[in-house]
Design a protein around this motif. Sequence first.
Motif, PDB file in Angstrom:
ATOM      1  N   MET A   1      50.041  83.874   7.066  1.00 49.45           N
ATOM      2  CA  MET A   1      49.803  82.639   6.460  1.00 49.45           C
ATOM      3  C   MET A   1      49.543  82.751   5.013  1.00 49.45           C
ATOM      4  N   SER A   2      50.471  81.968   4.226  1.00 52.21           N
ATOM      5  CA  SER A   2      50.168  81.858   2.627  1.00 52.21           C
ATOM      6  C   SER A   2      49.853  80.524   2.281  1.00 52.21           C
ATOM      7  N   PHE A   3      49.244  80.440   0.984  1.00 48.43           N
ATOM      8  CA  PHE A   3      48.882  79.267   0.593  1.00 48.43           C
ATOM      9  C   PHE A   3      49.361  78.913  -0.964  1.00 48.43           C
ATOM     10  N   SER A   4      49.687  77.653  -1.220  1.00 47.58           N
ATOM     11  CA  SER A   4      50.203  77.163  -2.407  1.00 47.58           C
ATOM     12  C   SER A   4      49.124  76.366  -3.072  1.00 47.58           C
ATOM     13  N   PHE A   5      48.791  76.231  -4.383  1.00 48.15           N
ATOM     14  CA  PHE A   5      47.946  75.288  -4.814  1.00 48.15           C
ATOM     15  C   PHE A   5      48.484  74.438  -5.763  1.00 48.15           C
ATOM     16  N   VAL A   6      48.422  73.265  -5.806  1.00 45.89           N
ATOM     17  CA  VAL A   6      48.837  72.083  -6.637  1.00 45.89           C
ATOM     18  C   VAL A   6      47.758  71.777  -7.554  1.00 45.89           C
ATOM     19  N   ARG A   7      48.205  72.124  -8.856  1.00 42.31           N
ATOM     20  CA  ARG A   7      47.148  71.779  -9.988  1.00 42.31           C
ATOM     21  C   ARG A   7      47.773  70.744 -10.987  1.00 42.31           C
ATOM     22  N   MET A   8      46.751  70.110 -11.359  1.00 45.04           N
ATOM     23  CA  MET A   8      47.212  69.222 -12.493  1.00 45.04           C
ATOM     24  C   MET A   8      48.016  69.614 -13.520  1.00 45.04           C
ATOM     25  N   PRO A   9      49.230  69.093 -13.824  1.00 45.60           N
ATOM     26  CA  PRO A   9      50.181  69.472 -14.600  1.00 45.60           C
ATOM     27  C   PRO A   9      49.586  69.441 -16.283  1.00 45.60           C
ATOM     28  N   LYS A  10      50.244  70.214 -16.984  1.00 46.49           N
ATOM     29  CA  LYS A  10      49.938  70.056 -18.550  1.00 46.49           C
ATOM     30  C   LYS A  10      50.300  68.734 -19.117  1.00 46.49           C
ATOM     31  N   TYR A  11      49.452  67.995 -19.952  1.00 42.50           N
ATOM     32  CA  TYR A  11      49.771  66.997 -20.471  1.00 42.50           C
ATOM     33  C   TYR A  11      51.095  66.824 -21.188  1.00 42.50           C
ATOM     34  N   PRO A  12      51.835  66.128 -21.312  1.00 37.25           N
ATOM     35  CA  PRO A  12      52.948  65.772 -22.432  1.00 37.25           C
ATOM     36  C   PRO A  12      52.351  66.202 -23.803  1.00 37.25           C
ATOM     37  N   GLU A  13      52.899  66.670 -24.823  1.00 34.75           N
ATOM     38  CA  GLU A  13      52.330  66.854 -26.161  1.00 34.75           C
ATOM     39  C   GLU A  13      52.171  65.722 -26.760  1.00 34.75           C
ATOM     40  N   CYS A  14      53.152  64.652 -26.610  1.00 27.68           N
ATOM     41  CA  CYS A  14      52.862  63.193 -27.029  1.00 27.68           C
ATOM     42  C   CYS A  14      51.540  62.610 -26.752  1.00 27.68           C
ATOM     43  N   TRP A  15      50.955  62.834 -25.485  1.00 24.62           N
ATOM     44  CA  TRP A  15      49.914  62.257 -25.428  1.00 24.62           C
ATOM     45  C   TRP A  15      48.772  62.293 -26.317  1.00 24.62           C
ATOM     46  N   SER A  16      48.517  63.497 -27.096  1.00 24.58           N
ATOM     47  CA  SER A  16      47.522  63.830 -27.852  1.00 24.58           C
ATOM     48  C   SER A  16      47.882  63.332 -29.344  1.00 24.58           C
ATOM     49  N   SER A  17      49.383  63.447 -29.714  1.00 27.44           N
ATOM     50  CA  SER A  17      49.670  63.027 -30.694  1.00 27.44           C
ATOM     51  C   SER A  17      49.695  61.333 -31.077  1.00 27.44           C
ATOM     52  N   CYS A  18      50.398  60.623 -30.106  1.00 27.70           N
ATOM     53  CA  CYS A  18      50.362  59.319 -30.325  1.00 27.70           C
ATOM     54  C   CYS A  18      49.396  58.430 -29.768  1.00 27.70           C
TER      55      CYS A  18
END
Length: 88
Positions: A1-18
């Motif tokens: 039995m193997s497991f995969s982990f779903v993590r919060m993706p990286k925020y797009p760069e534009c979120w921090s710039s604009c």
Amino acid sequence: MSFSFVRMPKYPECWSSCGSCASGDVFILELLVKIGDMVERDDNILTLETGKVALDIPSPHAGRVVQIHVIEGDTVAEGALLVTLESV
């Protein structure tokens, strides 16, 4: 039995710039899966709210949902563990 982990993706760069998309915290608006559900790669598993935009987050893996690490209303950071899948 193997497991995969779903993590919060990286925020797009534009979120921090604009700043117009992500004003304030990013939180879980809606969970679209429950424990025991089977998901395919690219099936949407939850919806995020950024303050101005709602974004669906797809699963990068196929499998059966065995654990959900967040609840609706949780604030999530980049890299946060969202869901554990059992590989099929």
